[in-house]
Design a protein around this motif. Structure first.
Motif, PDB file in Angstrom:
ATOM      1  N   TRP A  73       0.852  -1.187   0.000  1.00  0.00           N
ATOM      2  CA  TRP A  73       0.000   0.000   0.000  1.00  0.00           C
ATOM      3  C   TRP A  73       0.886   1.234   0.000  1.00  0.00           C
ATOM      4  O   TRP A  73       1.959   1.233   0.600  1.00  0.00           O
ATOM      5  N   TYR A  74       0.410   2.292  -0.657  1.00  0.00           N
ATOM      6  CA  TYR A  74       1.173   3.540  -0.710  1.00  0.00           C
ATOM      7  C   TYR A  74       0.215   4.729  -0.669  1.00  0.00           C
ATOM      8  O   TYR A  74      -0.681   4.832  -1.504  1.00  0.00           O
ATOM      9  N   ALA A  75       0.399   5.608   0.313  1.00  0.00           N
ATOM     10  CA  ALA A  75      -0.375   6.851   0.419  1.00  0.00           C
ATOM     11  C   ALA A  75       0.508   8.005  -0.039  1.00  0.00           C
ATOM     12  O   ALA A  75       1.278   8.548   0.758  1.00  0.00           O
ATOM     13  N   PRO A  76       0.461   8.395  -1.319  1.00  0.00           N
ATOM     14  CA  PRO A  76       1.331   9.468  -1.794  1.00  0.00           C
ATOM     15  C   PRO A  76       1.000  10.795  -1.116  1.00  0.00           C
ATOM     16  O   PRO A  76      -0.145  11.246  -1.133  1.00  0.00           O
ATOM     17  N   MET A  77       1.990  11.374  -0.463  1.00  0.00           N
ATOM     18  CA  MET A  77       1.862  12.647   0.248  1.00  0.00           C
ATOM     19  C   MET A  77       0.723  12.627   1.274  1.00  0.00           C
ATOM     20  O   MET A  77       0.070  13.627   1.543  1.00  0.00           O
ATOM     21  N   GLY A  78       0.518  11.509   1.913  1.00  0.00           N
ATOM     22  CA  GLY A  78      -0.527  11.379   2.915  1.00  0.00           C
ATOM     23  C   GLY A  78      -0.191  10.245   3.872  1.00  0.00           C
ATOM     24  O   GLY A  78       0.835   9.581   3.708  1.00  0.00           O
ATOM     25  N   PRO A  79      -1.077  10.003   4.865  1.00  0.00           N
ATOM     26  CA  PRO A  79      -2.257  10.776   5.230  1.00  0.00           C
ATOM     27  C   PRO A  79      -1.868  12.188   5.697  1.00  0.00           C
ATOM     28  O   PRO A  79      -0.770  12.404   6.194  1.00  0.00           O
ATOM     29  N   ARG A  80      -2.817  13.123   5.585  1.00  0.00           N
ATOM     30  CA  ARG A  80      -2.517  14.520   5.826  1.00  0.00           C
ATOM     31  C   ARG A  80      -2.634  14.864   7.305  1.00  0.00           C
ATOM     32  O   ARG A  80      -3.551  15.546   7.760  1.00  0.00           O
ATOM     33  N   VAL A  81      -1.665  14.395   8.089  1.00  0.00           N
ATOM     34  CA  VAL A  81      -1.597  14.686   9.521  1.00  0.00           C
ATOM     35  C   VAL A  81      -0.231  15.277   9.827  1.00  0.00           C
ATOM     36  O   VAL A  81       0.752  14.998   9.134  1.00  0.00           O
ATOM     37  N   THR A  82      -0.152  16.091  10.865  1.00  0.00           N
ATOM     38  CA  THR A  82       1.088  16.789  11.202  1.00  0.00           C
ATOM     39  C   THR A  82       1.628  16.445  12.585  1.00  0.00           C
ATOM     40  O   THR A  82       2.751  16.814  12.906  1.00  0.00           O
ATOM     41  N   ASP A  83       0.838  15.755  13.395  1.00  0.00           N
ATOM     42  CA  ASP A  83       1.218  15.435  14.773  1.00  0.00           C
ATOM     43  C   ASP A  83       1.846  14.041  14.823  1.00  0.00           C
ATOM     44  O   ASP A  83       1.218  13.063  14.393  1.00  0.00           O
ATOM     45  N   PRO A  84       3.075  13.897  15.353  1.00  0.00           N
ATOM     46  CA  PRO A  84       3.690  12.572  15.452  1.00  0.00           C
ATOM     47  C   PRO A  84       2.829  11.549  16.192  1.00  0.00           C
ATOM     48  O   PRO A  84       2.851  10.361  15.855  1.00  0.00           O
TER      49      PRO A  84
END
Length: 413
Positions: A73-84
């Motif tokens: 599986w590959y999420a290109p430039m995602g998932p869009r989250v910023t918190d570790p």
């Protein structure tokens, strides 16, 4: 924690759903990108990560089978989250999907290369991985000021080139002939820069798709009316308040020198007229490597910051709801005081080998590997041999994931 398929209603409104993510929208997490990649990936999954106390996060995953390991599986430039910590929760979701590896690229803010190392160390099984996309770090230009203010915010070099090209013939087009003409500019530029170039059909199909959706646009320029063929051009993608400089090309002639600055200026004006408030120049080295002349993208950062931005050493996060960060001043006013984090993508892979040849159950353990020179991240679990013939140790799944995902494509996406 829940990972579920998107409902029909969510799929119908997918773009707006992605735009509302904590890390904002990215072109590669929208539904048309899955269609573009359908030749290399067997299918696409539109799913939603749900965690108590956190916003729901839609994610587009491309899926393919990699014998003998199973699904990648590959999420290109995602998932869009910023918190570790949100990344940690998503890792736990992904351990349940049955894929042997999941590559993902969340836009986690970074103070420097150590941020990625800390992320890897903080989540069991997370491991560095080769960067697959050029756009992990970018340059953004604020289009909200009026045109005079915006032009005045550029460096003298760019302003001079734009004035010098005042007699240039600039065309805004969307017809098939314009796309073909742009390809004739684009392909030699990519090859001249030493970047990988996909077959022509891949790019033309993508450009036509965005054109047909009303989101794609070609800008072509000739240095004067006496010149028969375009000497510089750009393909733009514009969606809502965000405009992307997706691809560009030019010839190397004295007359065309600096013409690409005029193309960029006209591209910004076009996006601004259509309601965009941010223009994404897409793809530069991380801000801490902006002066590294050995970086593969060094030539791009010279054009995108030394000319169009006054001081690329300063970097600033995108406005709320945008995504990765920028170098330089976002319009007049600049950046004062301490420098915020660079919100470049921190890609990751989850190694979760399913049933297959080899000894019994595998217990979770961190996977530790040596980072490549240009790297992303990955997380996983494994114990004992990886699936191979007759139960023997096979190829390492990390290597299989890298080979199956393919090379990065700067500047071709």
């Amino acid at each position: 924690m829940t990972l579920r398929d998107a409902t029909p209603e969510e799929t119908a409104g997918w773009d707006d759903l992605v735009r509302a993510s904590p890390g904002g929208v990215d072109l590669m997490q929208l539904a048309p990108y899955a269609e573009i990649k359908s030749g290399a990936w067997a299918s696409a999954r539109q799913v939603v990560h749900e965690h108590p106390g956190r916003p729901s996060v839609p994610a587009l995953y491309l899926v393919k089978k990699v014998p003998p390991f199973g699904e990648l599986w590959y999420a290109p430039m995602g998932p869009r989250v910023t918190d570790p910590e949100h990344v940690r929760a998503i890792c736990e979701d992904l351990r349940t999907v049955g894929a042997f590896s999941v590559i993902f690229e969340p836009p986690v803010p970074a103070e420097g290369p150590e941020t990625r190392s800390d992320l890897v160390a903080g989540i069991p099984g997370l491991e560095e991985f080769t960067d697959l996309q050029q756009g992990h770090h970018t340059v953004l230009i604020d289009l909200r000021p009026d045109e005079d203010e915006l032009l005045a915010s550029f460096r003298q070099r760019a302003r001079r080139a734009i004035r010098k090209a005042s007699d240039a013939v600039v065309e805004h087009r969307t017809d098939d002939e314009a796309i073909e003409t742009f390809w004739q500019l684009y392909a030699p530029t990519v090859e001249r820069a030493g970047f990988p170039l996909r077959p022509k059909e891949y790019y033309v199909r993508a450009w036509r798709l965005y054109r047909d959706l009303g989101q794609g646009h070609v800008v072509l320029a000739r240095s004067s009316a006496d010149v028969a063929e375009p000497e510089a051009g750009a393909f733009l993608w514009q969606h809502g308040d965000l405009g992307y400089y997706r691809d560009g090309g030019s010839v190397r002639t004295p007359a065309a020198n600096g013409l690409q600055y005029r193309v960029q200026w006209e591209s910004m004006r076009w996006c601004k007229e259509r309601g965009a408030t941010t223009y994404d120049l897409y793809g530069v080295p991380p801000s801490w490597a902006a002066d590294d002349q050995d970086h593969p993208l060094h030539g791009l950062v010279q054009f995108k910051t030394d000319g169009l931005r006054a001081d690329h050493r300063h970097r600033r996060q995108r406005p709320a709801g945008r995504g990765p960060t920028t170098y330089g001043r976002l319009g007049p006013g600049g950046v004062a005081g301490p420098r915020p984090a660079d919100q470049g993508a921190q890609p990751a892979v989850l190694l979760t080998p399913g049933p297959g040849p080899g000894p019994g159950p595998r217990r979770a353990r961190p996977v530790v590997g040596r980072a490549p020179r240009r790297s992303s991240t990955r997380c996983g679990r494994a114990r004992g041999p990886w699936p191979g013939r007759g139960g023997r140790t096979g190829s390492r799944p990390g290597s299989a994931a890298a080979a199956a995902a393919g090379p990065g494509h700067p500047p071709s996406r």
